[in-house]
Each structure stands twice: as C-alpha cells, then as structure tokens.
Motif scaffolding. Structure first.
Motif, PDB file in Angstrom:
ATOM      1  N   ALA A   1     -22.616   7.958  12.757  1.00  0.00           N
ATOM      2  CA  ALA A   1     -23.617   6.923  13.020  1.00  0.00           C
ATOM      3  C   ALA A   1     -24.926   7.185  12.280  1.00  0.00           C
ATOM      4  N   ASP A   2     -25.394   8.414  12.253  1.00  0.00           N
ATOM      5  CA  ASP A   2     -26.657   8.722  11.590  1.00  0.00           C
ATOM      6  C   ASP A   2     -26.589   8.448  10.094  1.00  0.00           C
ATOM      7  N   THR A   3     -25.466   8.792   9.490  1.00  0.00           N
ATOM      8  CA  THR A   3     -25.298   8.552   8.056  1.00  0.00           C
ATOM      9  C   THR A   3     -25.309   7.065   7.753  1.00  0.00           C
ATOM     10  N   MET A   4     -24.613   6.288   8.557  1.00  0.00           N
ATOM     11  CA  MET A   4     -24.584   4.838   8.351  1.00  0.00           C
ATOM     12  C   MET A   4     -25.962   4.223   8.519  1.00  0.00           C
ATOM     13  N   GLU A   5     -26.693   4.679   9.535  1.00  0.00           N
ATOM     14  CA  GLU A   5     -28.028   4.132   9.758  1.00  0.00           C
ATOM     15  C   GLU A   5     -28.946   4.427   8.578  1.00  0.00           C
ATOM     16  N   ALA A   6     -28.854   5.648   8.054  1.00  0.00           N
ATOM     17  CA  ALA A   6     -29.694   6.026   6.911  1.00  0.00           C
ATOM     18  C   ALA A   6     -29.381   5.128   5.715  1.00  0.00           C
ATOM     19  N   CYS A   7     -28.116   4.837   5.499  1.00  0.00           N
ATOM     20  CA  CYS A   7     -27.729   3.977   4.380  1.00  0.00           C
ATOM     21  C   CYS A   7     -28.203   2.539   4.591  1.00  0.00           C
ATOM     22  N   LEU A   8     -27.986   2.015   5.793  1.00  0.00           N
ATOM     23  CA  LEU A   8     -28.350   0.625   6.064  1.00  0.00           C
ATOM     24  C   LEU A   8     -29.863   0.397   6.070  1.00  0.00           C
ATOM     25  N   GLN A   9     -30.621   1.409   6.383  1.00  0.00           N
ATOM     26  CA  GLN A   9     -32.065   1.244   6.488  1.00  0.00           C
ATOM     27  C   GLN A   9     -32.806   1.607   5.206  1.00  0.00           C
ATOM     28  N   ASP A  10     -32.071   1.924   4.158  1.00  0.00           N
ATOM     29  CA  ASP A  10     -32.702   2.337   2.906  1.00  0.00           C
ATOM     30  C   ASP A  10     -33.098   1.108   2.086  1.00  0.00           C
ATOM     31  N   GLY A  11     -34.308   0.605   2.322  1.00  0.00           N
ATOM     32  CA  GLY A  11     -34.790  -0.587   1.633  1.00  0.00           C
ATOM     33  C   GLY A  11     -34.917  -0.403   0.131  1.00  0.00           C
ATOM     34  N   ASP A  12     -35.359   0.772  -0.310  1.00  0.00           N
ATOM     35  CA  ASP A  12     -35.475   1.027  -1.744  1.00  0.00           C
ATOM     36  C   ASP A  12     -34.109   0.942  -2.410  1.00  0.00           C
ATOM     37  N   ARG A  13     -33.111   1.492  -1.748  1.00  0.00           N
ATOM     38  CA  ARG A  13     -31.750   1.448  -2.280  1.00  0.00           C
ATOM     39  C   ARG A  13     -31.263   0.009  -2.372  1.00  0.00           C
ATOM     40  N   ALA A  14     -31.570  -0.798  -1.374  1.00  0.00           N
ATOM     41  CA  ALA A  14     -31.158  -2.199  -1.379  1.00  0.00           C
ATOM     42  C   ALA A  14     -31.776  -2.938  -2.553  1.00  0.00           C
ATOM     43  N   ARG A  15     -33.064  -2.738  -2.782  1.00  0.00           N
ATOM     44  CA  ARG A  15     -33.727  -3.384  -3.905  1.00  0.00           C
ATOM     45  C   ARG A  15     -33.135  -2.948  -5.237  1.00  0.00           C
ATOM     46  N   THR A  16     -32.824  -1.663  -5.346  1.00  0.00           N
ATOM     47  CA  THR A  16     -32.254  -1.148  -6.587  1.00  0.00           C
ATOM     48  C   THR A  16     -30.864  -1.720  -6.829  1.00  0.00           C
ATOM     49  N   LEU A  17     -30.065  -1.830  -5.777  1.00  0.00           N
ATOM     50  CA  LEU A  17     -28.733  -2.415  -5.913  1.00  0.00           C
ATOM     51  C   LEU A  17     -28.809  -3.866  -6.393  1.00  0.00           C
ATOM     52  N   VAL A  18     -29.742  -4.627  -5.847  1.00  0.00           N
ATOM     53  CA  VAL A  18     -29.867  -6.027  -6.246  1.00  0.00           C
ATOM     54  C   VAL A  18     -30.337  -6.127  -7.697  1.00  0.00           C
ATOM     55  N   ALA A  19     -31.287  -5.286  -8.100  1.00  0.00           N
ATOM     56  CA  ALA A  19     -31.743  -5.283  -9.485  1.00  0.00           C
ATOM     57  C   ALA A  19     -30.606  -4.908 -10.435  1.00  0.00           C
ATOM     58  N   TRP A  20     -29.795  -3.939 -10.023  1.00  0.00           N
ATOM     59  CA  TRP A  20     -28.632  -3.509 -10.809  1.00  0.00           C
ATOM     60  C   TRP A  20     -27.638  -4.650 -10.951  1.00  0.00           C
ATOM     61  N   TYR A  21     -27.397  -5.344  -9.855  1.00  0.00           N
ATOM     62  CA  TYR A  21     -26.502  -6.504  -9.873  1.00  0.00           C
ATOM     63  C   TYR A  21     -27.030  -7.576 -10.821  1.00  0.00           C
ATOM     64  N   GLN A  22     -28.332  -7.838 -10.787  1.00  0.00           N
ATOM     65  CA  GLN A  22     -28.918  -8.838 -11.668  1.00  0.00           C
ATOM     66  C   GLN A  22     -28.713  -8.476 -13.134  1.00  0.00           C
ATOM     67  N   GLU A  23     -28.928  -7.220 -13.467  1.00  0.00           N
ATOM     68  CA  GLU A  23     -28.734  -6.762 -14.845  1.00  0.00           C
ATOM     69  C   GLU A  23     -27.296  -6.993 -15.298  1.00  0.00           C
ATOM     70  N   ASN A  24     -26.354  -6.624 -14.437  1.00  0.00           N
ATOM     71  CA  ASN A  24     -24.942  -6.769 -14.780  1.00  0.00           C
ATOM     72  C   ASN A  24     -24.550  -8.238 -14.937  1.00  0.00           C
ATOM     73  N   ALA A  25     -25.021  -9.080 -14.015  1.00  0.00           N
ATOM     74  CA  ALA A  25     -24.676 -10.498 -14.048  1.00  0.00           C
ATOM     75  C   ALA A  25     -25.221 -11.163 -15.299  1.00  0.00           C
TER      76      ALA A  25
ATOM     77  N   ILE B   1     -37.685  -1.752 -11.827  1.00  0.00           N
ATOM     78  CA  ILE B   1     -36.860  -0.923 -10.952  1.00  0.00           C
ATOM     79  C   ILE B   1     -35.872  -0.123 -11.797  1.00  0.00           C
ATOM     80  N   ASP B   2     -35.833   1.169 -11.583  1.00  0.00           N
ATOM     81  CA  ASP B   2     -34.920   2.047 -12.298  1.00  0.00           C
ATOM     82  C   ASP B   2     -33.537   1.963 -11.667  1.00  0.00           C
TER      83      ASP B   2
END
Length: 225
Positions: A166-190, A48-49
């Motif tokens: 509301a539309d902006t929040m929904e787009a952010c919350l439903q972005d599965g790729d973004r969620a995976r990338t955030l978790v991978a980023w967190y793992q790298e940092n930890a 994951i980039d």
C-alpha cells in the motif's frame, strides 16, 4: 479509440486529471493537486525533462525490427489486442528475439494516467508488462467503476494482486511531478509519430493503425528482409 485532439487531451489530463489520491480508508477520496498550475510555475511543458521516463520494452534490443505500440489502458480495442494478437506476437516474435517491442502509454484521460502510474510502480519491464496484463484483463471492471475514488480503489486492488504494498502504491499515485513528466513524455511521443488513435503501431518508423496479428506479422516479416 480515436481522438482528433490527442494533444489537447494531454493538457486536459494535466488540468483536471493528475490528481493526488488520498490514502485508502473509509474517507478515501480524490482531490485535484492543480499540477497544471504547478507546471507553469516551474516552467513550460517543453522545459520538463522527460529523460527520466524509462522505455518499457521486451524482446531483442538489437533486432532488425522495432515495433512500438501506442496504447491507452482505458481503450477497449487495446485490451482486445492484448488479449489476443499480442500473445501471438510475443510467442512468435518477441520471445524468439526477432523484434524489439516497445510499449508507450497514451493518456486520453486521468484514469489511464493513474493506471500507468500503478503499472510503472512495479519497476522492471517484466513486472510492468505483467501488471499491464492485469490492468487490461480487468479493464471492464476498474474503468467502469462508479466514480474516481472507486476507480482508484480498483487499481489499488490490481496493484496489490501483483504484489505492490500500500505505501509503495500511494507514493506512486501521489507523485505529481512524475505525472507531469509522464504527460510531457506522452506529448513528445505523440507529436513525433503523429499518434491520433489507439492502438497504433510504429514498425521501423512507419505508423499503422490497429490491425490483425496476420497483418502485423506480414509487415514485420517484410521489414526484416
């Protein structure tokens, strides 16, 4: 908040926590999007980039001292730090340009991940930190809501209070790729800094656990010499 298996928690976030959140309404609910399966279908975590994840920072990027805070939005000790010591740190060191302050999220659970996705939805670092203040101030309410749907609803309220539509929040919350990338980023940092509790601080490369403002100021002053 201390967790011995912090990286295993990240896998749990992916396995049961990076959920797609449905649009708000009477039948609003939370259902799993199986992002872990999708991640393996596309490649391993290491593939994951994470370069697309922006560092959230305040202060002077050219300062002689960089302070990195590792914190979870669901961590009570982190909320206490932001209610007190952080305000002193900001007034005396961040706003005066004496340090570069970087905030990095830690994901112990899916709720903290959702809060992060709402905070980052705000866009700019200034907006992110403003949103983070609201999330920490309301932690005792939203993090203790009755169920995942209620928690998402409370986070939506915070986002709306900060001016997100509301539309902006929904787009952010439903972005599965973004969620995976955030978790991978967190793992790298930890892994890089050996993070096993929150809040943790890295001051010019040296890791420290939670501390008082006076203790942190002394360390910063010493690092600046």
């Amino acid at each position: 908040m201390s967790r011995l298996l912090i990286l295993s928690a990240a896998v749990a976030v992916l396995g049961v926590g990076a959920y797609v959140v449905t649009s708000p309404g009477p039948s609003s609910s939370v259902s799993p999007a199986d992002p872990l399966g999708a991640a393996y279908a596309q490649g391993t975590e290491a593939d994951i980039d994470t370069s697309t994840i922006a560092e959230m920072s305040l202060g002077n990027p050219d300062a002689p001292v960089t302070v990195i805070e590792y914190a979870s939005y669901t961590c009570p000790h982190c909320a206490s730090f932001h209610a007190g010591p952080f305000k002193q740190l900001k007034a005396n060191y961040i706003d005066t340009g004496k340090i570069n302050f970087v905030y990095r999220e830690v994901y112990f659970d899916r709720y903290g991940l959702w809060a992060s996705m709402i905070a980052r939805c705000a866009g700019t670092p200034q907006s992110f930190f403003g949103m983070s203040d609201l999330i920490y101030e309301g932690q005792s309410t939203w993090a203790r809501a009755s169920d995942p749907t209620a928690i998402v609803g409370e986070l939506r309220k915070i986002g709306a209070l900060a001016g997100l539509d509301a539309d902006t929040m929904e787009a952010c919350l439903q972005d599965g790729d973004r969620a995976r990338t955030l978790v991978a980023w967190y793992q790298e940092n930890a892994e890089e800094h050996g993070i096993d509790s929150t809040p943790s601080f890295v001051i010019n490369g040296q890791k420290y656990s939670n501390m008082s403002y006076a203790e942190m100021a002394e360390l910063i002053d010493a690092a600046a010499e």
